[in-house]
Design a protein around this motif. Sequence first.
Motif, PDB file in Angstrom:
ATOM      1  N   ASN A  14     -61.730  -6.205 -28.557  1.00 42.29           N
ATOM      2  CA  ASN A  14     -61.230  -5.329 -27.498  1.00 42.29           C
ATOM      3  C   ASN A  14     -62.105  -4.094 -27.358  1.00 42.29           C
ATOM      4  O   ASN A  14     -62.260  -3.553 -26.255  1.00 42.29           O
ATOM      5  CB  ASN A  14     -59.790  -4.907 -27.789  1.00 42.29           C
ATOM      6  N   SER A  58     -56.315  -9.469 -17.034  1.00 41.41           N
ATOM      7  CA  SER A  58     -55.610  -9.600 -18.302  1.00 41.41           C
ATOM      8  C   SER A  58     -54.241 -10.215 -18.060  1.00 41.41           C
ATOM      9  O   SER A  58     -53.661 -10.064 -16.985  1.00 41.41           O
ATOM     10  CB  SER A  58     -55.467  -8.230 -18.976  1.00 41.41           C
ATOM     11  N   TYR A  78     -53.518  -8.644 -12.951  1.00 39.61           N
ATOM     12  CA  TYR A  78     -52.537  -8.715 -14.032  1.00 39.61           C
ATOM     13  C   TYR A  78     -51.680  -9.948 -13.773  1.00 39.61           C
ATOM     14  O   TYR A  78     -50.928 -10.001 -12.800  1.00 39.61           O
ATOM     15  CB  TYR A  78     -51.697  -7.447 -14.064  1.00 39.61           C
ATOM     16  N   GLN A 134     -59.734 -10.643 -20.358  1.00 37.17           N
ATOM     17  CA  GLN A 134     -59.262 -10.433 -21.723  1.00 37.17           C
ATOM     18  C   GLN A 134     -58.436 -11.616 -22.218  1.00 37.17           C
ATOM     19  O   GLN A 134     -57.549 -12.106 -21.526  1.00 37.17           O
ATOM     20  CB  GLN A 134     -58.424  -9.149 -21.773  1.00 37.17           C
ATOM     21  N   SER A 135     -58.766 -12.082 -23.450  1.00 42.18           N
ATOM     22  CA  SER A 135     -58.013 -13.126 -24.169  1.00 42.18           C
ATOM     23  C   SER A 135     -57.752 -14.357 -23.313  1.00 42.18           C
ATOM     24  O   SER A 135     -56.626 -14.859 -23.224  1.00 42.18           O
ATOM     25  CB  SER A 135     -56.684 -12.567 -24.686  1.00 42.18           C
TER      26      SER A 135
END
Length: 365
Positions: free
Chosen positions: A80, A101, A188, A242-243
């Motif tokens: 991160n 994300s 998001y 992210q991820s």
Amino acid sequence: MAARGAGAGTTATGGPATSFQRKAAAGSRLAAVPGTRPSVRHGQLLLSSGLPSLDGVLGGGLAVGTLLLIEEDKYGVYSNLLFKYFLAEGVVCGHDLFVASAMEPPDNILKKLPAPLLDDTHRNELREEVTPAKSEDFQDSMKIAWRYENLPKMEASPTTSTKFGHYYDISKTMSPELLQSIKWHSFYLPEELSLEPKLKMCNMNCGYANLLHSIQRVIYQEGFDGSHPQKKQKNILRIGIQSLGSLLWGDDICSSDTPEDIHSLTKFLYVLRGLLRKSLSACIITVPSHLIQNKAIMERVTNLSDMVVGLESFIGSERETNPLYKDYHGLLHVHQIPRLNSLICDVSDTKDLAFRLKRKQFTIE
């Protein structure tokens, strides 16, 4: 013969014999994009990852149109941090951002970006933090195996001032005024699935399909498509995801050895690379590879990425108490480096790379 050769390039009136004029060097056109520079080795346009020592490992930086995959450490602490370095560098350079994300709202991620060190005062403070560590390294040099003693050190401190790549203080957050100066787009997943209809294409789950649709819309509407001339000054789009592949994205590759949509993630990466190749953009993706049980999937993900680095944290492992690694917090594994316009890739002479997290900075050595 000499006289004839001398007059071959001119006419009777003294003007040039042809209308041929040498074009400007390609590097001068490429360097016009802020926050970038052409590679000396292969001429590809490069941008900084936000961490100069990581740029050195990757052969000078991230090439525009490529994808950097980061295999997350067990607790996601250091991956991160690299993710935020990449976005912070985009803010300082004035690049557009696309932050995606499924775990944390992109607004919160941007609010936690590290503060840049743009003046000499802060640079000297950071250099003082690095200096005491050098004396400790000298005292312990005889205790380390001889094969490590003479290895070159990665650049860890702001010794020179350069427009390509900046240094950041992770103990402070970026000012809101600096964030307001750039244009950014957010994705998001929980909000997107509730606002837009769920897309399903080519056996790809709806989360990945919606994300691809959003990236494609930004690339074409904001003028980052390289196949069409831009009406405004050229700029770079930095994409951070992210991820990817976690359960929060609706993918079950981390929870099952035989997932239902086994090719969903690889299809997403295949289409994404096609979008990156024809646009002025670069992408960084973090993936929880330690949770993926089917290693064949991870091999395909690696093959569909341009650059792949893995972070191995010492937290909870035997190496945490090993005297050899007492000054470090983990190892950096370089799994893949791209071959750009050449037969071979830029491989660092140093194979043994470790990282440490200090009070103000993250370094790779």
